[in-house]
Write an enzyme that holds these catalytic residues in place. Structure first.
Site, PDB file in Angstrom:
ATOM      1  N   ASP A 127       0.820  -1.199   0.000  1.00 47.95           N
ATOM      2  CA  ASP A 127       0.000   0.000   0.000  1.00 47.95           C
ATOM      3  C   ASP A 127       0.864   1.265   0.000  1.00 47.95           C
ATOM      4  OD1 ASP A 127       0.955  -0.422   2.589  1.00 47.95           O
ATOM      5  OD2 ASP A 127      -1.009  -0.880   3.413  1.00 47.95           O
TER       6      ASP A 127
ATOM      7  N   ASP B  83      -7.178  -3.067  14.375  1.00 49.36           N
ATOM      8  CA  ASP B  83      -8.577  -3.332  14.017  1.00 49.36           C
ATOM      9  C   ASP B  83      -8.715  -4.540  13.088  1.00 49.36           C
ATOM     10  OD1 ASP B  83      -7.564  -2.388  11.639  1.00 49.36           O
ATOM     11  OD2 ASP B  83      -8.851  -0.610  11.526  1.00 49.36           O
TER      12      ASP B  83
ATOM     13  N   HIS C  91      -7.004  -5.099  10.273  1.00 53.82           N
ATOM     14  CA  HIS C  91      -6.802  -4.895   8.830  1.00 53.82           C
ATOM     15  C   HIS C  91      -5.523  -5.561   8.334  1.00 53.82           C
ATOM     16  CE1 HIS C  91      -4.664  -0.822   9.767  1.00 53.82           C
ATOM     17  NE2 HIS C  91      -3.740  -1.730   9.514  1.00 53.82           N
TER      18      HIS C  91
ATOM     19  N   GLU D 210      -9.536  -1.822   5.716  1.00 55.15           N
ATOM     20  CA  GLU D 210     -10.141  -1.524   7.005  1.00 55.15           C
ATOM     21  C   GLU D 210     -11.424  -2.345   7.183  1.00 55.15           C
ATOM     22  OE1 GLU D 210      -8.223  -0.104   8.843  1.00 55.15           O
ATOM     23  OE2 GLU D 210      -7.776   1.991   8.440  1.00 55.15           O
TER      24      GLU D 210
END
Ligand code: PGA
Length: 278
Positions: free
Chosen positions: A67, A136, A138, A143
């Site tokens: 990313d 979280d 990811h 997400e």
């Protein structure tokens, strides 16, 4: 999933390095998917040290990073391209034309994402995808509620991810709100996956990934659907796992399994392949 629990951060790095060294020694394993973040930083130092000792050779290796922030050019100190340069690429014999990155300042976002997907296919697909995991759950910047079939695209970061990633910026306000990321579907196409997690802040996400339901609320949980995943954890990141005794038992028995497979190989020929405990 092959879940490996190690006492601390340093031994997680050691185990991850051993796996990377083994795959790099295989001339058929040439395309690596790479993450950024605090977790892989120590693995990259170990890889640099391994290269200096003559254990690793990156000459024919291709890399695809997972990313990149949208809105930052490659030279920005907060960009992932910069992170990779400082932590790995500048110190090993990788060829610059073999380093592939999403452009953080694309003229056309969709075209850039399609280019990346096309290039991964052109290079024959990713042989080993290394991952971290967000608090979280990811993977990449996928997400919670990301499609589990998603491809490379732009994604809005959650406030928690922005807060977690503020370290590379002067303050939270400077952290970009958007990123381009490989999709969950893109990641799943890698032939093998190695995920690393350390520290108590990851314990909940790790338990959801390994033992929870497969859900877009924890995109890492989709790795349960992949046939060749190794997850290496320190004790703190493993603290919420319910089956931790089983994972430890499996790890303890690994040498016995290896010895058994060796004996079979000797008896029945070289074609007997070891499994991977997935
Ligand atoms: P970290 O990030 O290694 O900095 O904790 C992991 C991730 O967000 O994937």
């Amino acid at each position: 999933m092959n879940v490996v629990i190690r006492p601390d951060d340093a031994s997680v790095t050691e185990a991850a390095y051993a796996l990377v060294r083994d795959r790099l020694a295989n001339r058929h394993c040439r395309v690596f998917g790479l993450p950024t973040g605090q977790t892989p930083r120590k693995l990259y130092s170990a890889m640099v040290a391994g290269y200096r000792r003559g254990e690793l050779d990156f000459d024919t290796v291709q890399t695809f990073n997972l990313d990149e922030y949208l809105g930052l050019d490659a030279g920005h100190p907060g960009s992932f391209r910069h992170f990779m340069e400082v932590n790995l690429f500048a110190h090993v014999n990788i060829r610059s034309e073999n380093i592939h990155f999403l452009d953080g300042l694309p003229e056309d976002i969709q075209a850039e994402c399609h280019r990346y997907e096309w290039l991964i296919r052109e290079c024959g697909g990713i042989d080993l995808q290394i991952l971290g995991i967000g608090a979280d759950g990811h993977i990449g910047f996928n997400e919670p509620t990301s499609s589990l079939a998603s491809r490379t695209r732009d994604k809005t970061l959650t406030p928690r991810t922005i807060l977690d990633n503020r370290g590379a910026f002067a303050n939270e306000e400077e952290v970009p709100r958007w990123a381009l990321t490989m999709g969950v579907g893109t990641i799943l196409e890698a032939r093998e996956i190695l995920l690393l997690a350390t520290g108590g802040s990851k314990a909940e996400a790790v338990a959801a990934m390994v033992e929870g339901p497969v859900t877009a609320m924890c995109t890492a949980s989709v790795l349960q659907m992949h046939p060749r995943v190794t997850v290496i954890l320190d004790e703190a990141a493993a603290a919420r796992l319910q089956c931790d005794e089983y994972y430890r038992w499996m790890n303890e028995n690994d040498p016995h399994l290896a010895a058994y497979l060796d004996a079979r190989r000797q008896r029945y020929g070289r074609h007997t392949q070891p499994g991977n405990a997935s």
